[in-house]
Each structure stands twice: as structure tokens, then as C-alpha cells.
Design an enzyme around this catalytic site. Structure first.
Site, short mmCIF file in Angstrom:
data_model
loop_
_atom_site.label_atom_id
_atom_site.label_comp_id
_atom_site.label_asym_id
_atom_site.label_seq_id
_atom_site.Cartn_x
_atom_site.Cartn_y
_atom_site.Cartn_z
N LYS A 1 1.06 -1.15 0.01
CA LYS A 1 -0.02 -0.06 -0.01
C LYS A 1 1.04 1.29 -0.03
O LYS A 1 0.58 2.12 -0.71
CB LYS A 1 -1.07 0.07 1.04
CG LYS A 1 -0.23 0.20 2.54
CD LYS A 1 -1.29 0.49 3.86
CE LYS A 1 -0.55 0.60 4.80
NZ LYS A 1 -0.09 1.95 4.84
N THR A 2 1.84 1.46 0.79
CA THR A 2 2.94 2.40 0.66
C THR A 2 3.43 2.71 -0.75
O THR A 2 3.51 4.00 -0.99
CB THR A 2 3.95 2.25 1.86
OG1 THR A 2 3.43 2.16 2.90
CG2 THR A 2 4.86 3.47 1.94
N ASP B 1 -3.68 7.96 4.68
CA ASP B 1 -3.07 6.66 5.04
C ASP B 1 -3.53 6.13 6.14
O ASP B 1 -4.09 6.87 7.27
CB ASP B 1 -1.45 6.72 4.87
CG ASP B 1 -1.04 5.41 4.84
OD1 ASP B 1 -1.66 4.41 4.57
OD2 ASP B 1 0.32 5.34 5.07
N GLU B 2 -3.52 4.61 6.34
CA GLU B 2 -4.08 4.16 7.45
C GLU B 2 -5.40 4.53 8.02
O GLU B 2 -5.66 5.01 9.10
CB GLU B 2 -3.14 4.21 8.61
CG GLU B 2 -1.61 3.90 8.16
CD GLU B 2 -1.60 2.27 8.36
OE1 GLU B 2 -2.62 1.42 8.64
OE2 GLU B 2 -0.30 1.58 8.19
N GLN C 1 -6.93 -4.43 10.06
CA GLN C 1 -6.03 -4.13 10.62
C GLN C 1 -6.44 -2.67 11.66
O GLN C 1 -5.45 -2.25 11.97
CB GLN C 1 -4.90 -3.78 9.94
CG GLN C 1 -4.16 -4.99 9.27
CD GLN C 1 -2.90 -4.82 8.46
OE1 GLN C 1 -1.81 -4.62 9.06
NE2 GLN C 1 -3.12 -4.71 7.24
N ARG D 1 2.73 -10.35 10.40
CA ARG D 1 4.07 -9.82 10.53
C ARG D 1 4.90 -10.92 10.08
O ARG D 1 6.08 -10.33 9.66
CB ARG D 1 4.55 -9.41 12.19
CG ARG D 1 3.50 -8.36 12.82
CD ARG D 1 3.22 -6.93 12.05
NE ARG D 1 1.71 -7.27 11.11
CZ ARG D 1 1.93 -6.76 10.22
NH1 ARG D 1 2.69 -5.74 9.66
NH2 ARG D 1 0.62 -6.73 9.43
#
Length: 753
Positions: free
Chosen positions: A32-33, A223-224, A254, A605
Site C-alpha cells: 500500500k505504501t 493513509d491508515e 488491521q 507480521r
């Protein structure tokens, strides 16, 4: 635009679409980044001025890294982007428009300590009980109000909030909130919450200002997005209202920060605010193996409230998830350390390839000690090493001073904690008196009436009497009994228990975990000296070890801190009911679903290998309690678990198996482990295999001559029953360990005949 060729089809679609509202649902590890970075670069290459792009993130680090990536594509013009955290961007706007709000443009931004200091002064000036109106608790209440756009005027007229405050015994909160707002304004200061709150007020009261920034920010990127609160969403919605070019990037699976005010409904209901919304799903995971991705998918499907997506990967299948079943929490720590040692030797891993994740900071204590014994270097991320935390250092200082009243550093730490009216001026006076008379400070304190009088003398005399009583207790009791009494009678336990903020609860849990450690020390059959002094000698060796910051280390952290990170091998410890999911998160479906999302974050993770562990018994609040495996373990699709023989979703019928002599569910070795054969890599203690039908009996049912089983010592015969005050004890002659005297309230014996 060569960078477009490096994107998969959904990623490319997300980058090039810029005509209206858009939501990019970005699964874990889906890049996504990268997409957000290229999307901004693409806009600039299409002729959009960087001054007209607003990009909001949650950390300065994320904003800095994104800007650097964009510069690599479009050059130095990226420096003109309005890119940063919500707080930094809105602080910038407020400085431009400060006069409209009655502030000067050079207003101060108070940090948390500044805010607590103001509140502390207000509580004192209002003659309120500072133990009831603790700065942490009051500030948390005010912060929550501001993040929900509730001003002090709205607060004092809100009947529901008034009832809540009265129920907590703090009916003056609204008055404190009002006075706090007034004092901040007079000081030309805003706290962090004001940066959001006042931006909303600015846009509401001054439409011309809102129009100016609506025209300026023609493209708004967030973002987020799943971590935004109500205040943040309202601001960005207003800013994007004219051109509707708002792009939010996030993953509802998340969303794990509700305790900070994040509102998952922002992302779940985004489409309701923008009916013509373009939705792009980034579902290909580039991070984790197929088994990890599919196992995580199988978990998150249990959540009812979520945006539909199907995360997948082209990575190799990878290793199956392994689950450790252990007798106790200390055994769990040993198993994890042993497993890490083996994984490093087998696969040539660096320490930095490995992370250990836990639900609460207090769990790190046992893990840290096991890693030290195995000579594996580690670092604590987002927190202090267990024995470096303030509440632990405070408690250890009490223990140190009781054992050694010449310890002046310990004295300075505890003399006015919890507060007893002995200020720094008085402490300095005591040191001067001691130096002038060539005495130790304890000599002055324990005979205070010879040197000073008045109220201060009375407080110091009471402190000295308390320490003398503790010293008498230490002579009569073992380390745990003495430490428990000191924790209680010093006021420390009550001080931390009364702090109901998130931080306060964590500190209280940490203090309980220290007592658990002392309990385990006192019950360790291999320890000849179970005194408090002996325990403190062990702790001093732990806390004096220095660690080079550049050394290759295992990473230990809470799951919340791990978000956005990745590791080859991940261990998630403490997979038990009431621990994970947390007991405090079982009151509603919304809470439980957030805990499940937290587990999803933890699982994803891991890149190559994932280990989960749980204990059948764990020390909590000084007592060894029986534990049930976490419901989340039962929700993982068995296809992705290396746990042959599991027939129950709760793992209750799974026979323990062990690597290097330790219990492990999911061994690669088809031969049963011989529990009598132990490797000697730092662990020589024998371990009993606990049967799955182990049930501790009522101590009142035990009689002399009975054959019993203990989780650590194995089978044996009760040779004598005795009562010592409130404690019921039994002497048991164990087949392997010899005769032991056990306190039955803690021993947990099962009758065999």
C-alpha cells in the site's frame, strides 16, 4: 512512468484513477505504501501542483519515507507537498489562522506532561482529592471528549457524561475541563487534541477559511484510514467536499487502536458518504508464505463486521504454523528460547530476523529471563526492558532500601512515593544534616525527632516506622511473602490500582508480574536461599547488563507496536483466554472483533515461519491459575497447522510434544520425544509431562497416604498433612524429586488413587 510497469493490475488501477472519491482496501503485505507513493507521483506528473495535494499519515517517519520515495520519482518538487501527520498539518493551518481563533501565531503546543501539570494545578487550586482526580485519568477524560468534538460547554450540559462522572465519584470533571480550557487559552497554548478540535472549530465558524483550504487541497490522501477518529474524519471530509477527490487507504482487518479513539466505522461506512465511490482491493500479499496468509484469512473470517476481500499470495507454501503447549508461563519462555536457539542453528538466522510478540508488556519478564539464560541478545521496542520500567524500579527500590537502608538512591526514589508530604526541600535538608553529622541518611530518618520537628518530622517518622516493620517482616518471611506485604503496605499497589487509565492498568499489571517473578523464585526447588536479599542479587545482575545498541538482537514488543513491521520468524506468546483475547475486551462483539483483528495483525507480521504458544498455568496476581487455550487457536484452519493428533478445537486433547525436551504441539519428528533425554544448552531442569486430563483437586480432599501428581515434580505420596496459620501444607515424597513441603493453595495437586 516506468514505475507503473512494476505494479500489478489492481495497484496500477489505484494509481492512475484520480477522478473522484476512492477507497483502496489494502490487505496485509500488499504494497500500500508503494501505491500511495506512486499515486502522488503520478498526479504530479499529470500536472497537478504539489501545493494542491494534501497527504495525511499517522507518523512523521511514514511521511518522511514517503516524501523521499516521491522525490526519487519526480525530483525536488516533492518538497512542496503538504505531507505530514494530522497534528503537524493542522498545527500549520492553525498558525496561519491563529488570530481568528483568538490565539497568537506563536502559540505553544503542550505535550502530555505539560497538560498533566496544568491539571494538577487546577486540582490543587480547587481543593480536590488528588488521588481521586489523578492527572492521567482527568486528561484521558478530557482527551476523549475533544476527540469526539465535545467542547467544555457541551460537556457540562451533557447529562450522560455527568452521570458517568458521578458514578466514578469525580463529579467535578466538567469544571476541571472548563478551567483547563481557559488556562490553556490564557497561556496561548494548545494541547495535541486541540490541534484537531480547534481545526474543526475554525472550519465551522469561518466558512471563508474552509473555502480557502478546500480550493487549495484539490486532492486529499489519507493513509491508515482505519485508524482515524471522528475528529480527523470530519476535518478531512470538509476539506474534500468541493472537489470530492478524496482517496483513503487502509485495511479494516488491521484496525486495532480503538483504545486511542480510532473509529472503525469511518472505513466500514465510507461508501455511505460517497455513493459514487471507486473501490480498489489490493489482495496480493507479497510478504508472507501461503500457509501464513491462509491461516490469517481463516481467523479474520470470524469477524462479522468487515469489508469483503480475499488476500492471497504467489509465495511458496512455506512451513506450517507450529503451536507450543506448555505447563506454565515460565516453561513457555524456556520453550520459546530453546526453539529460537534451534531455528538459528538450523536455518542460519540472525537475531534481527526474529520477533517475539505479546499482548501485554508484563509478559516480557519471563521471556527476557529465558533469553538471557540462553545467551540470546534482545531489545524491547516501544517500551523499556521489564526491570527498567518506572514502577518496577520503584518497587525494587523499596525492597533494596528495606534490605539496605544505607542505599541513598533507593531512599530518594521512595521517600515520597506514594506521596506522603515529604518534598524535595525536606529531602535535601535531611542529606545536609547527614553530611554535617557524618551520618548515613537512615540514621537521621530513623531518629528524626533529634534533628527536626513539625509536620515534616511526623511524616518522616511514619515512613521510618513503616520501613522498620518491613525489616522485621523480611526476617520472618520468604521473598514473596515479604515483597507482597511491602507492595501492599507501602501504598504502591493501591496507587497503581487506583489509576484506571490504560497506562495505569499496564503499570499495575507490571507490578503484579514482578510479584509473580518473586513467587516463582520462592517456589523454585533448586534455590537454596529463598530470601529477598537473594532475589535482589539476581535482579541486580539482570539490570546491570549493558547492551550495545548496534548489536544483532531479537525484537520483543507488544502486538500493537508491531503494526507495519515484518520478520522472517515470529513467535506469538500467551495465547490464552483472558490474556489474548484480553479479559477487558470480552464485553461486546465489537471488542472481541478488535482482539481478533489484533491477532490477524500479529500473524501477518511473519514472512516465513509462525509459532504460537500457550500455557496451562500462569502466575497472575501472585497465584498460579489454570488457563484455557485462546479461542483464536481453535479458529485457525487445521490445514495450516503442524499439530498431528489434535482432535479438539481447544487443544485440550493434544498430547504435549517437545523440541529439546520441551513441550511442543506440531513436531516434525514422527518419533515421540523422550522426556528423560534433555539437551544441555542452558537447561538442565527436568520437566514433567502433564496429562491432558490433569485437574487440580480441592486441597480439603487430600489425605495422608494418597498418591498425587504435581505439574513440576511428577508423581508422589503424601506423607504428612499440617496446618500453619491460614496455610494448609502437605509433605509429599516424590518419586523423582524427593520430599517437598507444599502450600496447597498454590501447589495444584491431582489425586491419582
Amino acid at each position: 512512468m516506468d514505475y507503473l510497469e512494476s505494479l500489478n493490475e489492481p495497484q496500477r488501477e489505484a494509481v492512475v484513477y484520480n477522478d473522484g472519491p476512492m477507497m483502496i482496501i489494502a490487505g496485509a503485505g500488499s504494497g500500500k505504501t508503494r501505491v500511495l507513493t506512486y499515486k502522488i507521483a503520478y498526479l504530479m506528473e499529470q500536472g497537478v501542483e504539489p501545493f494542491n495535494i494534501l497527504s495525511l499519515t499517522f507518523t512523521n517517519k511514514a511521511a518522511r519515507e514517503m516524501r523521499e520515495r516521491i522525490e526519487e520519482v519526480v525530483g525536488s518538487d516533492a518538497k512542496n507537498l503538504w505531507m505530514g501527520t494530522f497534528h503537524s498539518i493542522f498545527a500549520r493551518i492553525l498558525r496561519f489562522e491563529a488570530d481568528k481563533m483568538g490565539y497568537q501565531s506563536n502559540f505553544t503546543i503542550y505535550d502530555t506532561e505539560d497538560s498533566k501539570s496544568v491539571i494538577k494545578g487546577i486540582v490543587k487550586d480547587m481543593n480536590l482529592d488528588d488521588k481521586l482526580y489523578k492527572p492521567n485519568s482527568v486528561l484521558s477524560r478530557i482527551s476523549s471528549a475533544k476527540n469526539n468534538l465535545i467542547s467544555w460547554r457541551m460537556y457540562e450540559n451533557n447529562n450522560e457524561l455527568r452521570i458517568e462522572d458521578e458514578a466514578s465519584g469525580r463529579h467535578k470533571i466538567s469544571e476541571i475541563y472548563k478551567e483547563y480550557a481557559i488556562r490553556c487559552f490564557k497561556a496561548n497554548a494548545m494541547d495535541f487534541d486541540d490541534l484537531l478540535f480547534n481545526t474543526n472549530v475554525l472550519f465551522h465558524k469561518f466558512p471563508d477559511v474552509l473555502n480557502k483550504y478546500q480550493d487549495k487541497f484539490r486532492y486529499v490522501m489519507i493513509d491508515e484510514f482505519q485508524d482515524t477518529n471522528i475528529s480527523q474524519y470530519v476535518i478531512t471530509k470538509k476539506l474534500a467536499a468541493r472537489f470530492q477527490n478524496i482517496c483513503v487507504v487502509g485495511d479494516d482487518a488491521q484496525s486495532i487502536y480503538a483504545f486511542r479513539g480510532a473509529n472503525i466505522q469511518n472505513i466500514l461506512n465510507f461508501e455511505k458518504d460517497y455513493p459514487d465511490l471507486k473501490v480498489v482491493k489490493l489482495e496480493q500479499n507479497y510478504r508472507s508464505s501461503q500457509n501464513i496468509v491462509e491461516a490469517a484469512n481463516s481467523i479474520i473470517r470470524f469477524n462479522q463486521h468487515q469489508l469483503p476481500k480475499n488476500v492471497w499470495t504467489q509465495n511458496d507454501a512455506g512451513a506450517l504454523i507450529e503451536i507450543f503447549k506448555t505447563a506454565t508461563d515460565n516453561e513457555e519462555a524456556k520453550i520459546v528460547a530453546s526453539s529460537i536457539f534451534e531455528e538459528k542453528m538450523t536455518h542460519g538466522l540472525r537475531n534481527s530476523d526474529i520477533a517475539i510478540l505479546y499482548r501485554t508488556n508484563s509478559q516480557s519478564r519471563a521471556i527476557e529471563e529465558a533469553l538471557r539464560r540462553t545467551n540470546i541478545k534482545y531489545k524491547i521496542v516501544g517500551g523499556l526492558s521489564f526491570y527498567s520500567r518506572k514502577e518496577i524500579k520503584d518497587m525494587v527500590a523499596y525492597l533494596r532500601f528495606v534490605m539496605n537502608p544505607a542505599d541513598e538512591e533507593a531512599f530518594k526514589r521512595i521517600i515520597n512515593y506514594p506521596k506522603r508530604g515529604i518534598g524535595l526541600t525536606t529531602v535535601n535538608k535531611l542529606r545536609v544534616i547527614a553530611n554535617e553529622n557524618n551520618l548515613k541518611i537512615w540514621d537521621v530518618v530513623s531518629n528524626i525527632r533529634r534533628f527536626i520537628s513539625g509536620r515534616a518530622a511526623t511524616s518522616i517518622e511514619q515512613f521510618a516506622d513503616m520501613i522498620k516493620a518491613f525489616q522485621f517482616t523480611v526476617e520472618q518471611k520468604d521473598a514473596f511473602e515479604a515483597a507482597s506485604l511491602i507492595a501492599k503496605n507501602s501504598g504502591m499497589l493501591r496507587e497503581l490500582y487506583d489509576d484506571k487509565t490504560v497506562e495505569g492498568k499496564v503499570r499495575y499489571e507490571n507490578l503484579q508480574e514482578l510479584l509473580n517473578a518473586i513467587k516463582a523464585f520462592s517456589e523454585d526447588p533448586e534455590k537454596e536461599d529463598k530470601s529477598l536479599d537473594s532475589f535482589l542479587q539476581e535482579v541486580s545482575l539482570i539490570t546491570s547488563t549493558d547492551q550495545d545498541a548496534d548489536e544483532d538482537t531479537i525484537t520483543l514488543m507488544t502486538i500493537h507496536m508491531s503494526k507495519g513491521l515484518e520478520f522472517d520468524h515470529v513467535y506469538i506468546v500467551g495465547m490464552e483466554e483472558n490474556l489474548f483475547p484480553s479479559q477487558m475486551m470480552l464485553e461486546s462483539r465489537a471488542d472481541l472483533e478488535e482482539e481478533r483483528r489484533l491477532f490477524y495483525v500479529a500473524m501477518t507480521r511473519a514472512k516465513k515461519k509462525l509459532f504460537l504458544s500457550f500455557a496451562l498455568q500462569r502466575y497472575r496476581f501472585g497465584k498460579l491459575i489454570m488457563c484455557e487455550p485462546s479461542r483464536f487457536l481453535g479458529e485457525i484452519d487445521r490445514t495450516f497447522i503442524n499439530a498431528r493428533g489434535v482432535v479438539s478445537s481447544s487443544f485440550s486433547n493434544e498430547p504435549p510434544r517437545v523440541p529439546s525436551g520441551f513441550t511442543k504441539v506440531g513436531s516434525n519428528n514422527n518419533q515421540p520425544t523422550n522426556l528423560n533425554q534433555r539437551r544441555t544448552s542452558g537447561f538442565n531442569k527436568k520437566t514433567t509431562q502433564v496429562p491432558d486430563n490433569f485437574v487440580a483437586c480441592d486441597p480439603n480432599d487430600l489425605k495422608e497416604g494418597m498418591r498425587v501428581m504435581h505439574v513440576k515434580f511428577g508423581e508422589g505420596i503424601i506423607t504428612k498433612m499440617e496446618i500453619d496459620g491460614a496455610d494448609k501444607r502437605a509433605k509429599v515424597r516424590f518419586d523423582r524429586e524427593g520430599e517437598k513441603t507444599l502450600i496447597l493453595a498454590f501447589a495444584k495437586l491431582m489425586i491419582l488413587n
